[in-house]
Design a protein around this motif. Structure first.
Motif, PDB file in Angstrom:
ATOM      1  N   CYS A  12      10.000 -15.323  11.906  1.00 26.56           N
ATOM      2  CA  CYS A  12       9.735 -15.416  10.498  1.00 26.56           C
ATOM      3  C   CYS A  12      10.577 -16.288   9.565  1.00 26.56           C
ATOM      4  N   PRO A  13      10.283 -16.937   8.829  1.00 26.34           N
ATOM      5  CA  PRO A  13      11.211 -17.451   7.851  1.00 26.34           C
ATOM      6  C   PRO A  13      11.693 -16.535   6.582  1.00 26.34           C
ATOM      7  N   ILE A  14      11.047 -15.488   6.491  1.00 30.55           N
ATOM      8  CA  ILE A  14      11.426 -14.327   5.791  1.00 30.55           C
ATOM      9  C   ILE A  14      12.107 -13.415   6.489  1.00 30.55           C
ATOM     10  N   ARG A  15      13.314 -12.860   5.974  1.00 29.58           N
ATOM     11  CA  ARG A  15      14.272 -12.107   6.884  1.00 29.58           C
ATOM     12  C   ARG A  15      14.025 -10.619   6.463  1.00 29.58           C
ATOM     13  N   MET A  16      13.711 -10.434   4.915  1.00 31.96           N
ATOM     14  CA  MET A  16      13.506  -9.125   4.465  1.00 31.96           C
ATOM     15  C   MET A  16      12.674  -9.015   3.278  1.00 31.96           C
ATOM     16  N   VAL A  17      12.023  -8.247   2.851  1.00 30.05           N
ATOM     17  CA  VAL A  17      11.344  -7.887   1.568  1.00 30.05           C
ATOM     18  C   VAL A  17      11.756  -6.616   1.210  1.00 30.05           C
ATOM     19  N   SER A  18      12.242  -6.610  -0.193  1.00 28.68           N
ATOM     20  CA  SER A  18      12.514  -5.187  -0.884  1.00 28.68           C
ATOM     21  C   SER A  18      11.971  -5.094  -1.998  1.00 28.68           C
ATOM     22  N   PHE A  19      11.520  -3.782  -2.243  1.00 29.70           N
ATOM     23  CA  PHE A  19      11.037  -3.544  -3.569  1.00 29.70           C
ATOM     24  C   PHE A  19      11.563  -2.500  -4.481  1.00 29.70           C
ATOM     25  N   GLU A  20      11.940  -2.778  -5.777  1.00 30.01           N
ATOM     26  CA  GLU A  20      12.270  -1.762  -6.648  1.00 30.01           C
ATOM     27  C   GLU A  20      11.389  -0.580  -6.346  1.00 30.01           C
ATOM     28  N   VAL A  21      11.883   0.597  -6.636  1.00 32.56           N
ATOM     29  CA  VAL A  21      11.141   1.685  -6.334  1.00 32.56           C
ATOM     30  C   VAL A  21      10.061   1.970  -7.587  1.00 32.56           C
ATOM     31  N   HIS A  22      10.179   1.618  -8.804  1.00 35.35           N
ATOM     32  CA  HIS A  22       9.329   1.730  -9.607  1.00 35.35           C
ATOM     33  C   HIS A  22       8.097   0.730  -9.528  1.00 35.35           C
ATOM     34  N   VAL A  23       8.290  -0.671  -8.961  1.00 31.80           N
ATOM     35  CA  VAL A  23       7.340  -1.372  -8.363  1.00 31.80           C
ATOM     36  C   VAL A  23       6.298  -0.620  -7.456  1.00 31.80           C
ATOM     37  N   LEU A  24       6.754  -0.097  -6.720  1.00 27.55           N
ATOM     38  CA  LEU A  24       5.822   0.784  -5.704  1.00 27.55           C
ATOM     39  C   LEU A  24       5.192   1.932  -6.318  1.00 27.55           C
ATOM     40  N   GLU A  25       5.782   2.554  -7.164  1.00 26.19           N
ATOM     41  CA  GLU A  25       5.265   3.647  -7.922  1.00 26.19           C
ATOM     42  C   GLU A  25       3.929   3.223  -8.932  1.00 26.19           C
ATOM     43  N   ILE A  26       4.315   2.055  -9.397  1.00 22.91           N
ATOM     44  CA  ILE A  26       3.013   1.473 -10.319  1.00 22.91           C
ATOM     45  C   ILE A  26       1.934   0.948  -9.183  1.00 22.91           C
ATOM     46  N   ILE A  27       2.242   0.526  -8.258  1.00 23.40           N
ATOM     47  CA  ILE A  27       1.328   0.061  -7.386  1.00 23.40           C
ATOM     48  C   ILE A  27       0.233   1.479  -6.854  1.00 23.40           C
ATOM     49  N   ASP A  28       1.237   2.434  -6.488  1.00 19.10           N
ATOM     50  CA  ASP A  28       0.406   3.604  -6.087  1.00 19.10           C
ATOM     51  C   ASP A  28      -0.176   4.183  -7.222  1.00 19.10           C
ATOM     52  N   ARG A  29       0.097   3.942  -8.396  1.00 21.29           N
ATOM     53  CA  ARG A  29      -0.483   4.566  -9.477  1.00 21.29           C
ATOM     54  C   ARG A  29      -2.106   3.900  -9.903  1.00 21.29           C
ATOM     55  N   PHE A  30      -1.903   2.636  -9.424  1.00 20.06           N
ATOM     56  CA  PHE A  30      -3.349   1.709  -9.521  1.00 20.06           C
ATOM     57  C   PHE A  30      -4.368   1.924  -8.395  1.00 20.06           C
ATOM     58  N   ARG A  31      -3.620   2.537  -7.233  1.00 17.37           N
ATOM     59  CA  ARG A  31      -4.429   2.435  -5.903  1.00 17.37           C
ATOM     60  C   ARG A  31      -5.679   3.430  -6.342  1.00 17.37           C
ATOM     61  N   GLN A  32      -6.707   2.949  -5.599  1.00 12.57           N
ATOM     62  CA  GLN A  32      -8.279   3.672  -5.757  1.00 12.57           C
ATOM     63  C   GLN A  32      -7.956   4.910  -4.643  1.00 12.57           C
ATOM     64  N   ARG A  33      -8.312   5.927  -5.442  1.00 16.27           N
ATOM     65  CA  ARG A  33      -8.441   7.148  -4.485  1.00 16.27           C
ATOM     66  C   ARG A  33      -9.790   7.572  -4.108  1.00 16.27           C
ATOM     67  N   LYS A  34     -10.519   7.236  -4.805  1.00 19.30           N
ATOM     68  CA  LYS A  34     -12.153   7.240  -4.372  1.00 19.30           C
ATOM     69  C   LYS A  34     -12.783   6.046  -4.474  1.00 19.30           C
ATOM     70  N   TYR A  35     -13.277   5.561  -3.674  1.00 22.08           N
ATOM     71  CA  TYR A  35     -13.700   4.128  -3.443  1.00 22.08           C
ATOM     72  C   TYR A  35     -14.711   3.610  -4.769  1.00 22.08           C
ATOM     73  N   TYR A  36     -15.681   4.531  -5.080  1.00 21.48           N
ATOM     74  CA  TYR A  36     -16.497   3.673  -6.108  1.00 21.48           C
ATOM     75  C   TYR A  36     -16.252   4.533  -7.541  1.00 21.48           C
ATOM     76  N   SER A  37     -15.398   5.465  -7.595  1.00 18.09           N
ATOM     77  CA  SER A  37     -15.070   5.934  -8.662  1.00 18.09           C
ATOM     78  C   SER A  37     -14.009   5.381  -9.892  1.00 18.09           C
ATOM     79  N   GLN A  38     -13.442   4.396  -9.244  1.00 19.61           N
ATOM     80  CA  GLN A  38     -12.051   3.690  -9.692  1.00 19.61           C
ATOM     81  C   GLN A  38     -12.387   2.233  -9.478  1.00 19.61           C
TER      82      GLN A  38
END
Length: 111
Positions: A12-38
């Protein structure tokens, strides 16, 4: 604890991908928990390409859904305003260091 670094095989031409923890927390905050209600959520990933050939990617920022985005529980279309302006501001303030890296899509955990 959140795993915020992923390593890839030599082919792979990409060796590593790293995320700041706050970015992953934001993604998790917007994740759908219930399919049709969000609503679906999306944004753009911004950060730096590091290494001699840009083989290390460090995600430092994320845009969140904007008022101009079209969102339903099963569909998302990024609007024309908001995300690009966010990127432009970070790009300018970092003297070009921070750039567009890709799209962040916060889907449901279970479908």
């Amino acid at each position: 604890m959140i795993n915020n670094t992923w390593f890839f095989k030599n082919e792979c031409p990409i060796r590593m991908v790293s995320f700041e923890v706050h970015v992953l927390e934001i993604i998790d905050r917007f994740r759908q928990r219930k399919y049709y209600s969000q609503l679906e959520s999306c944004g753009i990933l911004m950060g730096e390409k590091r290494g001699l050939h840009g083989e290390d990617i460090h995600v430092m920022h994320l845009s969140t859904p904007k008022i101009t985005d079209f969102r339903t529980p099963v569909y998302y279309k990024r609007g024309v305003h908001g995300h690009q302006e966010h990127l432009n501001q970070l790009h300018d303030s970092s003297q070009g260091r921070i750039q567009y890296l890709g799209v962040a899509y916060a889907s449901t955990k279970e479908r």
